[in-house]
Structure formats: structure tokens, C-alpha cells
Design a protein around this motif. Structure first.
Motif, PDB file in Angstrom:
ATOM      1  N   GLU A   1     -12.190  -2.560   5.960  1.00  7.17           N
ATOM      2  CA  GLU A   1     -11.658  -2.417   4.606  1.00  7.17           C
ATOM      3  C   GLU A   1     -12.710  -1.898   3.631  1.00  7.17           C
ATOM      4  OE1 GLU A   1      -8.021  -3.178   3.895  1.00  7.17           O
ATOM      5  OE2 GLU A   1      -8.600  -2.536   5.894  1.00  7.17           O
TER       6      GLU A   1
ATOM      7  N   PRO B   1      -7.967   1.364   1.740  1.00 10.68           N
ATOM      8  CA  PRO B   1      -7.904   0.057   2.421  1.00 10.68           C
ATOM      9  C   PRO B   1      -6.543  -0.610   2.270  1.00 10.68           C
ATOM     10  CG  PRO B   1      -9.175  -0.111   0.396  1.00 10.68           C
ATOM     11  CD  PRO B   1      -8.909   1.351   0.615  1.00 10.68           C
TER      12      PRO B   1
ATOM     13  N   SER C   1     -12.966   1.904   4.457  1.00 19.29           N
ATOM     14  CA  SER C   1     -11.758   2.728   4.447  1.00 19.29           C
ATOM     15  C   SER C   1     -11.553   3.413   3.099  1.00 19.29           C
ATOM     16  CB  SER C   1     -10.540   1.850   4.770  1.00 19.29           C
ATOM     17  OG  SER C   1      -9.352   2.595   4.667  1.00 19.29           O
TER      18      SER C   1
ATOM     19  N   PRO D   1      -7.593  -3.745  -0.791  1.00 20.35           N
ATOM     20  CA  PRO D   1      -8.873  -3.413  -1.421  1.00 20.35           C
ATOM     21  C   PRO D   1      -9.645  -4.686  -1.781  1.00 20.35           C
ATOM     22  CG  PRO D   1      -7.082  -2.147  -2.385  1.00 20.35           C
ATOM     23  CD  PRO D   1      -6.454  -3.192  -1.521  1.00 20.35           C
TER      24      PRO D   1
ATOM     25  N   LYS E   1       0.834  -1.203   0.000  1.00 17.68           N
ATOM     26  CA  LYS E   1       0.000   0.000   0.000  1.00 17.68           C
ATOM     27  C   LYS E   1       0.865   1.247   0.000  1.00 17.68           C
ATOM     28  CE  LYS E   1      -3.875   2.088  -0.060  1.00 17.68           C
ATOM     29  NZ  LYS E   1      -4.755   1.954  -1.235  1.00 17.68           N
TER      30      LYS E   1
ATOM     31  N   ASP F   1      -4.154   2.772   6.787  1.00 17.61           N
ATOM     32  CA  ASP F   1      -5.289   2.110   7.446  1.00 17.61           C
ATOM     33  C   ASP F   1      -4.787   1.408   8.717  1.00 17.61           C
ATOM     34  OD1 ASP F   1      -7.643   0.872   8.092  1.00 17.61           O
ATOM     35  OD2 ASP F   1      -7.569  -0.595   6.468  1.00 17.61           O
TER      36      ASP F   1
ATOM     37  N   GLY G   1      -7.057  -1.296  10.222  1.00 21.05           N
ATOM     38  CA  GLY G   1      -6.980  -2.518   9.429  1.00 21.05           C
ATOM     39  C   GLY G   1      -5.731  -3.322   9.753  1.00 21.05           C
TER      40      GLY G   1
END
Length: 575
Positions: free
Chosen positions: A270, A276, A273, A279, A78, A209, A212
Motif C-alpha cells: 500500500e 492503494p 502503490s 491509502p 476505491k 491494486d 493488495g
């Protein structure tokens, strides 16, 4: 009127030599990662024995690295879509090597496990970012040959690591295994800085996140702790069998229930968000979903084999660390040949699915055949079984990432690539935990069943009986190669039975992997790099209807005039 294309659209394609120069730092970084991991594989039984650890500690030394690698991989992926990928890669090298060096000062299994956990964070970055950076500069069609090169370097590290680790352990002691990667890492950092030049990316607001990350970590950790400990808790004596932590107990309900609850909350977070961690829309893509399923089995085969084959050589065949490294060469040879060979064929012909199918069949065959081995199985047959498993891993591991990158949106290359790598690591982590738990439980059962044989062997040792009796009562992982003949034969048989039993667990996962690969959409590999796909997408967005005589920029960077009244731009001539 003329329009000047943006600088990014005019970037020339690199030739083969330039690509190799750019990849040199990445390759060396991966080599450092693999070397630091594999150099301790053959000496791990000795390390755990010296630190007073048991089979559970052995499993967790491996699992801790795999766990944090799995959890951190999507985080690195990410971040790769949001910020400077080159700096992230260098940071991953630093984290990995410092944690590896700290592990060399371990005085107990707990410190070693903690250092290995931090090591996994760096390993997650190296695994995820190397694939993403490669996609920045090489198209999927051309990437096969270079992925084969990565596979070859990984195979070299996997061959050289255990051999080097065995020699170092036998000559200077196991602690030096953790320091050997430091000079190589320094060179890797310098090479990455000097040779890797990736296209500039537009700055974006970075949103992490965090919730998460916490939920994913809690869910996976609880699951693995439960799998590792359930049904295997002992009183510490080899000849006692106790199930203080049964598979279906209050502890199981709390841990498994907590893991499921955290997983559900992770999915909810998720979905809500803005950025995320993983995703979930990626799972709408059939290629991504099936590749994830197939990668889980690949991870189980790859990590499970590397961990338990080393134990088999030392605990079931009485090999020294150096000998164990030499004895696993057939598996690495299979990985090396298949990875480089198939990578070159994919680049030359553009076809990938037949190789993936053959590789998954070899995974099934290798896993099943390794579940039949005993302590006295002809080593030629064991070598063939290892070769088949290694060839299966080499054909599937890198190519599953390649297939996903070929289909993923260019702005999601990071999360898509790391998603497959994450589930492969997660599969390996869970696989090693389950296989380790099965091995531990099986060994405890067999020790209880063969209590009379062990007692008779101890009685035949005379004045050494008390010493070896205390060693077995301690609960520490035994050093089978140092045992007297009468006792060694019994424990070689016990461990061979337990390890072969654990390999049987990998077979159904390998079958599922085969089915997933069979149903993968067989789509051609694109010849555009990720950077070129991003530029093309930006140019497409810039192509809109304008008044007569206005010019627009097409996806190819050409300037075209659009006549008034033509909404699609079809009447204009490209100039």
C-alpha cells in the motif's frame, strides 16, 4: 474580459423532494440488502440443522458474508473514486441478489457458505457506495436527517426480515427466504436508473491494486479461520471433548504467522502503490483513525447481537423462528428511534459529538448487561438490555461515517467512507468469529460437565432415548424447541450460559470505542456537498496570478480581475 464558469459550477442545489427522489433507489437497494440478510437470521438454526451442520458451520455461514463484505468494501470504495458510481451500485445489487437466490438451492452447509461469501461481495458494494453517492448530493450538515432515514429503513428491514423469515419458514420452508428479495431488487434497479442522477465526474485511468486485494484477503481469511477453529475441534459427539487444534499449536503458528506476514506485506504494498486500496495516509487524520477504532466496536456489537440473540431466543428460550423475530423487536426499536431521532437533531443543531458519546456509553451498558442473561432471565430485562444495545448502535454507526466524510478530501470520499465501513465490517467479522468460537468451546465444556444430567434426561425418555441420543451424537446443531422437556431444559441452560459468555467479549471493545469517541476532534459539519467541494477545489487551482486585466475564476465561481504585480490577488476587485 469575461470568463464563463464551467457547467459543473452552476449546478443548482436539490430541494428536499428532489433529494428524496434521488435517494429512493439507494434506500430500496439497502432495504433489499438488509432484508435478504435478516430474513434468514431467525431460520438459520433450522437451516443448519436441516443441512446437517454444526456450530462451526453456523458461525461460518454468517462469517463468510461478513468476511467478503469487509474485504470487498474498500475495493468498491476505491472503484467509486475512479469510475461510474451509479453503475457500480447497480452491479452490486445484481451480484447480491443472484447469490442470495443461489443460496436457496443449497443441499449442504458448504454450498450455503459459498453463496453467502458471494453475497457479501455485493453487500460490500451496497454498504460503501450508498454512503459515497449520498455524499455526492447532500452536504454533511444536511446529511444527518437522511442518514437517520437510512437507519430507519435498515431498522425496518431488520424488524421485518426476521418476522417475515420466521413466518415463511414455519409456513412454506426456509428455502423461500432466499427468493423473497428478488422482486424488490428488480424495483430497486429500476428506481436507481430512473431517479439517481449524480454529477458527471472526469474520466480517470483506472488502476486496481490487485496484489493488495490478495494480501488483504489472505491476512483476514487466515485470521478468521484460526479464530473459528482453534481450540474448538471436536470428535463430532456432544459428550466428547477434544482439543485437536489447540490455541497454541503448529496450526496456530502457521495460520497466525501467515496472517501477520500477509498484513505486513499488505502495508508495504500500500505504501508503494500508485492507487492503494486503503491509502495509509488517511491514518494521519486523527478523525479517521479514531473513527475506525470506534467503528470496530460498533461492528462487533451490531453483528454479534444480530447473530447470537437469534440463537439465544431459539436455543436458550425454545422459541420458534417467528417467535424469535418478535422477541428481538426491542433491540431494533432502540436502533430505529435513536437513528432517526439523532439524525434529525444533528441536522437541526449541527452538533454530533454528544450523541456519539451517549451512544458509545449505551454500547458498553448493553453489551455488559447481555453478558448476564440466563435461560430463565425475566424477558422484560432482556428487552431493556437489547433496547440499550440497539440505541447505542443507532447513535454511532451512521454518524461515524458522517464525521469522516466531513473531514476527508473530496477526491478521497470513496476510500475514506469505505475505510470506516471496512473496519466496522472487519470488526463485526472478527467479533462474530471470536464470539462463535467462545460459544462453541463453552458449549463443549458444559456438555462434558453435564454429561450425567444429559444421560439421565435421555434415560427418562423411554423408547425415544435412542433417537435423541443419535441426534446429539451427530454433532449437528440441535433443534432445542423440538426436544422433550427433560432434555430441553438442560440444553437451554447450556446455550444460555454459552451465549452470555460470548457477549462478555464485546464489552472491552465497547469501552475502547467510548475512549476513541471522547477524543474525536469536535469540528463543525460543512454545508457543501462532495461535488461542490470538488468544484471549489478545482476553481482554487485555477486562481493564479495573470497579467493586468486578465480575469480568474474564484472558488465561488465569481469572476475577479487581478492587478499586475499582486501575487496573492488581494488587490483585485471581485466583479
Amino acid at each position: 474580459m469575461s470568463v464563463t464558469p464551467p457547467d459543473t459550477a452552476a449546478r443548482p442545489r436539490m430541494n428536499h423532494r428532489q433529494v428524496l427522489e434521488a435517494l429512493s433507489g439507494l434506500i430500496l437497494g439497502m432495504f433489499v440488502s438488509m432484508l435478504a440478510s435478516t430474513v434468514v437470521s431467525t431460520s438459520l438454526p433450522v437451516i443448519i440443522h436441516d443441512l446437517g451442520g454444526n456450530q462451526t458451520a453456523f458461525t461460518w455461514v454468517v462469517t463468510a458474508t461478513l468476511l467478503t463484505t469487509a474485504i470487498s468494501t474498500p475495493i468498491w470504495g476505491k472503484l467509486a473514486d475512479l469510475t461510474n458510481r451509479k453503475v457500480l451500485y447497480q452491479l452490486a445489487i445484481v451480484i447480491f441478489v443472484l447469490a442470495t437466490a443461489a443460496a436457496g438451492f443449497a443441499q449442504n452447509p458448504e454450498w450455503l457458505i459459498a453463496c453467502r461469501a458471494v453475497q457479501g461481495i455485493g453487500a460490500g458494494g451496497l454498504a460503501a457506495l450508498s454512503q459515497v453517492l449520498m455524499a455526492d448530493i447532500i452536504s454533511p450538515r444536511e446529511r444527518g436527517r437522511y442518514m437517520g432515514l437510512f437507519g430507519g429503513v435498515m431498522a425496518l428491514a431488520t424488524i421485518g426480515g426476521p418476522l417475515l423469515g420466521g413466518v415463511i419458514t414455519d409456513a412454506w420452508g426456509w428455502r423461500w427466504n432466499f427468493f423473497v428479495a428478488l422482486p424488490v431488487a428488480i424495483v430497486a434497479l429500476i428506481l436507481v436508473q430512473a431517479t439517481l442522477h449524480v454529477p458527471a465526474r472526469p474520466k480517470q485511468k483506472t488502476t486496481i491494486d490487485y496484489l493488495g486485494i490478495v494480501l488483504l484477503s489472505v491476512s483476514v481469511s487466515l485470521l478468521l479461520i484460526w479464530v473459528t477453529n482453534a481450540g474448538t475441534t471436536t470428535t463430532g459427539a456432544w459428550n466428547d471433548l477434544a482439543n485437536n487444534n489447540d490455541w497454541w499449536s503448529l496450526t496456530t503458528v502457521l495460520m497466525l504467522g501467515g496472517a501477520v506476514l500477509a498484513a505486513i506485506l499488505f502495508v508495504i504494498v500500500e505504501l508503494r502503490s500508485a492507487e492503494p486500496l486503503i491509502p495509509l495516509t488517511l491514518f494521519r487524520n486523527r478523525t479517521f483513525t479514531l473513527s475506525v477504532i470506534a467503528s470496530i466496536a460498533t461492528g462487533i456489537a451490531m453483528f454479534g447481537a444480530s447473530v447470537f440473540l437469534s440463537q439465544y431466543m431459539q436455543l436458550a428460550r425454545g422459541a420458534t423462528p417467528t417467535e424469535a423475530g418478535l422477541m428481538t423487536i426491542p433491540m431494533i426499536g432502540g436502533l430505529l428511534i435513536s437513528s432517526i431521532g439523532v439524525g434529525a437533531l444533528v441536522t437541526k443543531y449541527g452538533s454530533w459529538k454528544p450523541y456519539l458519546i451517549v451512544g458509545s456509553v449505551l454500547l458498553v451498558a448493553g453489551s455488559f448487561l447481555l453478558s448476564t442473561i440466563h435461560y430463565d432471565t425475566d424477558f422484560f430485562l432482556v428487552s431493556v438490555y437489547m433496547f440499550l444495545l440497539g440505541a447505542g448502535v443507532g447513535m454511532t454507526m451512521q454518524n461515524l461515517v458522517l464525521v469522516v466524510q466531513n473531514q476527508a478530501r473530496p477526491d478521497q470520499i470513496g476510500v475514506a467512507s469505505s475505510g470506516v465501513t471496512f473496519f466496522r465490517s472487519l470488526g463485526g467479522t472478527i467479533g462474530v468469529s471470536v464470539m462463535g468460537a467462545a460459544l462453541s468451546a463453552r458449549v463443549i465444556d458444559l456438555v462434558a460437565e453435564r454429561k450425567d444430567d444429559i444421560t439421565a434426561a435421555l434415560m427418562s425418555l423411554g423408547d425415544k432415548a435412542q433417537y435423541w441420543g443419535e441426534q446429539l451424537q451427530s454433532g449437528a446443531l440441535p433443534k432445542v424447541s423440538a426436544m422433550p422437556e427433560a432434555l430441553r431444559v438442560v440444553f437451554e441452560d447450556i446455550y444460555a450460559n454459552g451465549i452470555s459468555h460470548s457477549f462478555l467479549i464485546a464489552v472491552p471493545f465497547a469501552v475502547v470505542s467510548l475512549l476513541a469517541i471522547v477524543f474525536l476532534p469536535n469540528r463543525s459539519l460543512t454545508t457543501m456537498t462532495t461535488s461542490e467541494r470538488l468544484q471549489a477545489g478545482e476553481a482554487d487551482l485555477a486562481t493564479v496570478s495573470v497579467p493586468e486585466g486578465m480575469a480568474t475564476l474564484t472558488a465561488t465561481g465569481a469572476v475577479r480581475t487581478v492587478d499586475a504585480g499582486d501575487d496573492n490577488g488581494s488587490a483585485g476587485d471581485a466583479r
